[in-house]
Write an enzyme that holds these catalytic residues in place. Structure first.
Site, PDB file in Angstrom:
ATOM      1  N   LYS A 202       0.784  -1.103   0.137  1.00  0.00           N
ATOM      2  CA  LYS A 202       0.039   0.005   0.111  1.00  0.00           C
ATOM      3  C   LYS A 202       0.975   1.315  -0.130  1.00  0.00           C
ATOM      4  O   LYS A 202       0.665   2.146  -0.716  1.00  0.00           O
ATOM      5  CB  LYS A 202      -0.848  -0.035   1.292  1.00  0.00           C
ATOM      6  CG  LYS A 202      -1.677   1.309   1.254  1.00  0.00           C
ATOM      7  CD  LYS A 202      -2.584   1.261   0.178  1.00  0.00           C
ATOM      8  CE  LYS A 202      -3.655   2.493   0.102  1.00  0.00           C
ATOM      9  NZ  LYS A 202      -4.566   2.526   1.163  1.00  0.00           N
ATOM     10  N   ASN A 206       1.063   4.102  -3.089  1.00  0.00           N
ATOM     11  CA  ASN A 206       0.650   5.585  -3.023  1.00  0.00           C
ATOM     12  C   ASN A 206       1.792   6.485  -3.287  1.00  0.00           C
ATOM     13  O   ASN A 206       1.816   7.506  -3.632  1.00  0.00           O
ATOM     14  CB  ASN A 206      -0.004   5.712  -1.721  1.00  0.00           C
ATOM     15  CG  ASN A 206      -1.275   5.342  -1.640  1.00  0.00           C
ATOM     16  OD1 ASN A 206      -2.230   5.043  -2.621  1.00  0.00           O
ATOM     17  ND2 ASN A 206      -2.241   5.387  -0.467  1.00  0.00           N
ATOM     18  N   CYS A 258      -4.797  10.476   1.962  1.00  0.00           N
ATOM     19  CA  CYS A 258      -3.847   9.399   1.664  1.00  0.00           C
ATOM     20  C   CYS A 258      -2.262   9.664   1.336  1.00  0.00           C
ATOM     21  O   CYS A 258      -1.442   9.435   2.032  1.00  0.00           O
ATOM     22  CB  CYS A 258      -4.095   8.221   0.701  1.00  0.00           C
ATOM     23  SG  CYS A 258      -5.734   7.618   1.186  1.00  0.00           S
ATOM     24  N   LYS A 261       0.169  11.600   3.961  1.00  0.00           N
ATOM     25  CA  LYS A 261       0.413  10.806   5.438  1.00  0.00           C
ATOM     26  C   LYS A 261       1.193   9.795   4.884  1.00  0.00           C
ATOM     27  O   LYS A 261       2.052   9.208   5.665  1.00  0.00           O
ATOM     28  CB  LYS A 261      -0.879  10.485   5.993  1.00  0.00           C
ATOM     29  CG  LYS A 261      -1.580   9.460   5.866  1.00  0.00           C
ATOM     30  CD  LYS A 261      -2.917   9.249   6.383  1.00  0.00           C
ATOM     31  CE  LYS A 261      -3.726   8.067   6.072  1.00  0.00           C
ATOM     32  NZ  LYS A 261      -3.169   6.965   6.248  1.00  0.00           N
TER      33      LYS A 261
END
Length: 443
Positions: A202, A206, A258, A261
């Site tokens: 993840k 991102n 998202c 951070k």
């Protein structure tokens, strides 16, 4: 297909979408939240967030008896075969993810989980969290699984029901396969791996997207200096299948709930193991610089000073298709504009005039023409399709100075030129860059 009894803890963007979609796949789902007023609204079919298709799924799930809402997690986990944590993990003061909500739910429900239950972490958490959760639980009969979400706000339902991939990580193959079985009807590619790798997927995804966006903004600036046309440059890049056409548009910088951070969290994780990650660090710095660059461009377009000027803003949300203001680059730019002396009036089709705006630096109107009335310039910050459809001749007549700065290259230069407006975009000489409209649903 076997119907699982599932508890979803947390009813925000991810939790609501996860619960409603799993119910639509035939599972029995109980969604929990600590906010009793929110739970009451959800039971009535009222959804606070803008997410196309979600209200309909929630109403259908409740009508079928497969979806229910409860206050608190203790009741929701009773007899659940799978418990999915969709909890907020905001960025803490040091840049790491704050796991307070996760720890609180573990403390409340750890002893209540049914033997053989699988505890799934769908929240974005630091690498190693699944292992740490298992140690805190201290139960051999409950396995912890990482199952990161890849949902985009504004298309979360479609992303859930037509995923690019499903990633499941656990030290227990059997537990991982049970979680994968939840999605059996979707027929999506699956990656079964260990929990650490699943958690890292993840962040890696991102942070790659954030880096790609920063790279595009850098290429846009270089294009300006060399006299190129960013629209043509990015089109030429996008046809390369190794690159693809997504995330190839210049803008005011990336934001949302998202990317900011997650980039900081991965940098902190890297530091914790002594790994220097200059590429990612520079992507973050480039993004911060982009906001200053936008403000410099607005200042130049308005004559060299913003002190005492009234500016209209088109867009406040971090992107079109959502009502989310969290870490919106539009708000960050608004704050910088105010610091330079500007007075701001904004319109966003997803932001009500009664909504509290972080920083209290912007007056909000429900009419885009009111944002333009008497303004010394207009700044487009969010790419809502309705902004392209404005009567730009009318806008020109309302503006005190016919100047528009388009941070998304979203508007049609020919239309604005025909209205007598001076348009400033990014990545090309004025009037050269042209963007096609995004088909983004509006509220």
């Amino acid at each position: 297909m076997y119907r699982y009894t599932v508890a979803v803890i947390g009813s925000g963007y991810v939790g609501l979408t996860t619960g409603a979609c799993l119910a639509s796949l035939g599972h029995r789902v109980r969604c929990a939240d600590i906010d009793s007023a929110k739970v009451d609204r959800l039971r009535r079919g009222e959804v606070d967030i803008l997410e196309p298709g979600l209200p309909e799924l929630i109403r259908q799930g409740q009508a079928s008896g497969l979806l229910a809402f409860e206050v608190g997690s203790a009741g929701a986990v009773r007899d659940a075969e799978v418990v999915i944590l969709c909890l907020p993990t905001p960025m803490g003061p040091d840049g790491t993810a704050d796991l307070t909500a996760v720890s609180a739910v573990l403390a409340e429900t750890g002893a209540l989980l049914a033997p053989g239950c699988v505890l799934v972490n769908k929240s974005t958490v630091p690498v190693g969290t699944a292992r740490g959760m298992a140690e805190i639980l201290g139960r051999d009969d409950v396995h912890v699984v990482s199952n990161p979400e890849f949902l985009r706000e504004g298309s979360a339902v479609a992303d859930f029901l037509s995923p690019d991939r499903i990633v499941v990580g656990s030290d227990s193959r059997r537990a991982a396969e049970r979680v994968l079985a939840l999605y059996a009807r979707l027929g999506a590619p699956a990656v079964l791996t260990d929990a650490t790798s699943a958690e890292l997927v993840k962040y890696a995804a991102n942070c790659f997207l954030a880096t790609k966006l920063s790279y595009v903004n850098s290429i846009a600036e270089l294009s300006e200096r060399l006299g190129g046309n960013i629209a043509d440059i990015l089109t030429g890049m996008g046809y390369d299948q190794r690159i693809g056409q997504s995330y190839l548009r210049p803008g005011p910088g990336w934001g949302g709930s998202c990317l900011p951070k997650d980039t900081m969290a991965l940098l902190r994780v890297s530091e914790s193991v002594g790994f220097d990650f200059p590429l990612l660090a520079e992507a973050v710095r480039t993004n911060e610089r982009q906001r200053e660059r936008v403000v410099d461009r607005v200042e130049a377009a308005c004559g060299g000073s913003l002190d005492g000027l009234r500016l209209g803003l088109l867009g406040l949300t971090f992107k079109a298709g959502t009502d989310d203001l969290r870490d919106s680059p539009a708000l960050a730019i608004a704050e910088l504009l105010v610091r330079r002396g500007a007075e701001l009036v904004a319109h966003d089709p997803a932001v009500a005039v009664t909504r509290e705006i972080p920083g209290d630096a912007v007056a909000v109107t429900d009419d885009p023409y009111q944002a333009a009335k008497g303004a010394d310039g207009l700044v487009l910050l969010t790419e809502w399709p309705s902004f392209r459809a404005l009567d730009w001749s009318r806008v020109a007549g309302l503006l005190a100075r016919p100047v528009v700065v388009d941070t998304r290259n979203h508007l049609d230069p020919d239309v604005l030129a025909g209205a007598g407006i001076t348009l400033t975009g990014f990545g090309a000489a004025p009037g050269a860059a042209r963007a096609e409209p995004d088909l983004v649903p509006e509220p």
